[in-house]
Design a protein around this motif. Structure first.
Motif, short mmCIF file in Angstrom:
data_model
loop_
_atom_site.label_atom_id
_atom_site.label_comp_id
_atom_site.label_asym_id
_atom_site.label_seq_id
_atom_site.Cartn_x
_atom_site.Cartn_y
_atom_site.Cartn_z
N TRP A 177 40.11 17.55 79.11
CA TRP A 177 40.17 18.04 80.49
C TRP A 177 38.78 18.13 81.12
O TRP A 177 38.61 17.87 82.31
CB TRP A 177 40.85 19.41 80.50
N GLU A 178 37.76 18.42 80.32
CA GLU A 178 36.45 18.73 80.90
C GLU A 178 35.45 17.57 80.86
O GLU A 178 34.44 17.62 81.55
CB GLU A 178 35.82 19.92 80.17
N TYR A 179 35.70 16.54 80.04
CA TYR A 179 34.59 15.62 79.73
C TYR A 179 34.21 14.69 80.88
O TYR A 179 33.10 14.13 80.88
CB TYR A 179 34.91 14.80 78.48
N GLN A 180 35.07 14.48 81.85
CA GLN A 180 34.68 13.66 82.99
C GLN A 180 34.21 14.56 84.14
O GLN A 180 34.87 15.55 84.44
CB GLN A 180 35.87 12.81 83.46
N PRO A 181 33.07 14.30 84.77
CA PRO A 181 32.23 13.12 84.58
C PRO A 181 31.00 13.33 83.70
O PRO A 181 30.23 12.40 83.49
CB PRO A 181 31.78 12.82 86.01
N LEU A 182 30.76 14.54 83.18
CA LEU A 182 29.48 14.80 82.54
C LEU A 182 29.54 14.88 81.01
O LEU A 182 28.53 15.09 80.37
CB LEU A 182 28.86 16.10 83.09
N GLY A 183 30.72 14.78 80.40
CA GLY A 183 30.79 14.81 78.95
C GLY A 183 31.16 16.16 78.39
O GLY A 183 31.54 17.08 79.13
N PRO A 184 31.05 16.35 77.09
CA PRO A 184 31.51 17.58 76.43
C PRO A 184 30.72 18.81 76.90
O PRO A 184 29.54 18.73 77.20
CB PRO A 184 31.24 17.31 74.95
N PHE A 185 31.41 19.95 76.91
CA PHE A 185 30.76 21.22 77.27
C PHE A 185 31.34 22.31 76.36
O PHE A 185 30.93 22.43 75.20
CB PHE A 185 30.98 21.51 78.75
N LEU A 186 32.32 23.06 76.82
CA LEU A 186 32.90 24.12 76.00
C LEU A 186 33.61 23.59 74.76
O LEU A 186 33.75 24.30 73.77
CB LEU A 186 33.87 24.97 76.83
N SER A 187 34.04 22.35 74.82
CA SER A 187 34.78 21.76 73.70
C SER A 187 33.91 21.52 72.48
O SER A 187 34.42 21.27 71.39
CB SER A 187 35.40 20.43 74.14
N LYS A 188 32.60 21.62 72.63
CA LYS A 188 31.68 21.38 71.52
C LYS A 188 30.72 22.54 71.26
O LYS A 188 30.17 22.64 70.16
CB LYS A 188 30.83 20.12 71.82
N SER A 189 30.52 23.39 72.23
CA SER A 189 29.42 24.36 72.15
C SER A 189 29.76 25.64 71.41
O SER A 189 28.93 26.52 71.30
CB SER A 189 28.93 24.71 73.55
N PHE A 190 30.99 25.76 70.88
CA PHE A 190 31.38 27.02 70.25
C PHE A 190 30.93 27.12 68.80
O PHE A 190 30.74 28.22 68.29
CB PHE A 190 32.91 27.20 70.35
N ALA A 191 30.76 26.00 68.11
CA ALA A 191 30.30 26.05 66.71
C ALA A 191 29.93 24.65 66.22
O ALA A 191 30.65 23.69 66.47
CB ALA A 191 31.38 26.64 65.80
N THR A 192 28.81 24.58 65.52
CA THR A 192 28.41 23.38 64.79
C THR A 192 27.87 23.85 63.44
O THR A 192 26.90 24.61 63.40
CB THR A 192 27.32 22.59 65.54
N SER A 193 28.51 23.43 62.36
CA SER A 193 28.14 23.90 61.02
C SER A 193 27.22 22.89 60.34
O SER A 193 27.45 21.68 60.43
CB SER A 193 29.39 24.10 60.15
N ILE A 194 26.20 23.40 59.64
CA ILE A 194 25.30 22.51 58.91
C ILE A 194 25.14 23.00 57.47
O ILE A 194 25.27 24.18 57.18
CB ILE A 194 23.92 22.39 59.58
N SER A 195 24.84 22.06 56.59
CA SER A 195 24.54 22.42 55.21
C SER A 195 23.15 23.04 55.15
O SER A 195 22.28 22.72 55.97
CB SER A 195 24.64 21.19 54.31
N PRO A 196 22.90 23.93 54.18
CA PRO A 196 21.66 24.71 54.20
C PRO A 196 20.44 24.00 53.66
O PRO A 196 19.32 24.46 53.87
CB PRO A 196 22.00 25.92 53.33
N TRP A 197 20.64 22.87 52.95
CA TRP A 197 19.50 22.23 52.29
C TRP A 197 19.00 21.03 53.09
O TRP A 197 19.78 20.21 53.55
CB TRP A 197 19.89 21.78 50.88
N VAL A 198 17.68 20.95 53.23
CA VAL A 198 17.04 19.83 53.92
C VAL A 198 16.61 18.81 52.87
O VAL A 198 15.65 19.03 52.12
CB VAL A 198 15.82 20.30 54.74
#
Length: 436
Positions: A253-274
């Motif tokens: 519903w939100e991605y046009q015309p500027l792309g993702p917003f609330l659909s992506k900004s709620f959580a992004t998980s990463i592994s702890p080791w670099v």
């Protein structure tokens, strides 16, 4: 018997460890309440089932010169200072760690005597975000994912014309990056139901994961000064696993015309080791040949050495463990097995493009590659692709089915590097349980 090429460690759990043998030595940030540290965050290095405490090593005067400078930068509650030093200091510290932790270390007896101070059991420690992330950018370099998703919305024209010229990306939300193990709360937002003319507000019903690799920036650039494609590799500090959770119904519903917003900004998980660029050096590969007829990258994105050695051969895996499976004592179900060789653009090309307009990149900035699906069934890095937008359910060994994620589902990402004649290394895991 040790060989020069494949040394072993006096930390016996490191030998033949699936993720953290001596050849890996990734950096992370941890705390261990049981040692009197309380909740103090400290820098450490994964070695087998233990974390080598860099502050304890400094207190024991185990480092000198450039290695000591790098250890001091890495010993605190964030790795930004280590990333800022650049590759020469990082390599000096790695070289010293290889000497100290190798089974033939001249200081082995002393180090073993300091064991309870230097080595903390990983199972007793809490891991934290490795760095303070000022900016997070999510790319879209997995061409098979881009094609599969494009087919759902544009069956006759899945890839837009710019895709093969531009490393597509959008700016994500650094404040909602979270370390592996952090619960993921189902987001709310607007959605437009099929056939409806106006949206409704409520919880996401089409929650998904995305199988990605994270790229940690090392030394940055001055505002207005681009990082050249030939120099880009020197600005990359290391890599992690990344799950960019996605609310597909909000996104549609939100991605046009500027792309993702609330659909992506709620959580992004990463592994702890670099996992450092140096540890991954044996697993570098030529960038896969572009299909016939595809354009050659523009000059600022093309470097012959990068094309010959700029790709990475990393096996990527997605597993799902539902609440019911957990209650029944079942193992997680593998949903996908892919590889970083499915990247259409190299990491160096991502760095060069991001900075070519003069954008200032800084130590600790994080890039996501975008979903890295393969071309075959069983290689798809999201449920959106696996279910063709929810049309076909995934069957699980518990008798359950999934089109998208449900409450209690735990998504687990893993990664491993394998090559004949080399010691395999891994990334650990990134896990997240859906709440609500």
């Amino acid at each position: 018997m040790s060989t020069f090429k494949h040394p072993r460690s006096w930390v016996t759990s490191a030998n033949d460890h699936p993720d953290f043998p001596l050849q890996n030595l990734p950096f992370g940030v941890f705390s261990h309440p049981g040692t009197g540290m309380g909740k103090d965050k400290r820098g450490g290095v994964a070695i087998g089932d233990f974390i080598f405490d860099l502050q304890a090593a400094l207190d024991a005067s185990l480092f000198n010169g450039a290695a000591r400078l790098a250890a001091e930068a890495a010993s605190g509650g964030q790795l930004n200072d280590l990333f800022a030093l650049g590759p020469s200091s990082r390599k000096a510290l790695r070289t010293e760690l290889l000497h100290l932790l190798g089974e033939n270390s001249p200081q082995r007896e002393r180090l073993q005597g300091l064991g309870k101070t230097l080595l903390q059991p990983m199972s007793e420690c809490q891991m934290h975000l490795p760095a303070q992330v000022g900016d997070y950018t999510d790319f879209y370099v997995g061409i098979h994912h881009a094609t599969n998703v494009g087919k759902l919305f544009r069956p006759d024209n899945p890839l837009l014309p710019n895709y093969k010229y531009v490393p597509i990306a959008y700016h994500g939300r650094a404040s909602t990056l979270c370390v592996s193990g952090t619960p993921v709360k189902r987001p709310n937002g607007q959605t437009l139901a099929p056939g409806a003319e106006v949206p409704t507000f409520g919880p996401c019903k089409r929650l998904d994961y995305e199988l990605e690799v994270g790229v940690w920036m090392g030394q940055g650039n001055a505002t207005g000064e681009a990082i050249s494609i030939a120099d880009a590799a020197e600005h990359i500090a290391g890599f992690c696993l990344l799950n960019d959770w996605s609310a597909r119904d909000l996104q549609a519903w939100e991605y046009q015309p500027l792309g993702p917003f609330l659909s992506k900004s709620f959580a992004t998980s990463i592994s702890p080791w670099v996992v450092t660029a140096e540890a991954l050096a044996p697993f570098r590969s030529a960038q896969p040949q572009r299909p016939e007829g595809d354009p050659k990258p523009l000059d600022y994105l093309f470097d012959e050495q990068d094309q010959q050695q700029g790709a990475l051969d990393i096996e990527l895996e997605v597993l799902l463990l539902t609440a019911q499976m957990k209650e029944q004592g079942m193992a997680p179900q593998r949903l996908a097995l892919s590889n970083t060789l499915n990247m259409y653009w190299t990491v160096a090309q991502m760095v060069a493009h991001h900075s070519v307009n003069g954008c200032k990149l800084q130590p600790g900035d994080l890039f996501g590659t975008g979903t890295l699906s393969g071309p075959q069934t069983g290689q798809l890095g999201s449920l959106l692709e696996m279910t063709e937008g929810g049309k076909h359910a995934v069957e699980l060994p518990s008798g359950e089915t999934r089109t998208f994620l449900e409450a209690g589902d735990e998504v687990i990402l893993k990664a491993r590097c394998r090559r004949e004649g080399e010691v395999s290394i891994g990334f650990g895991e990134v896990r997240g349980v859906v709440v609500g």
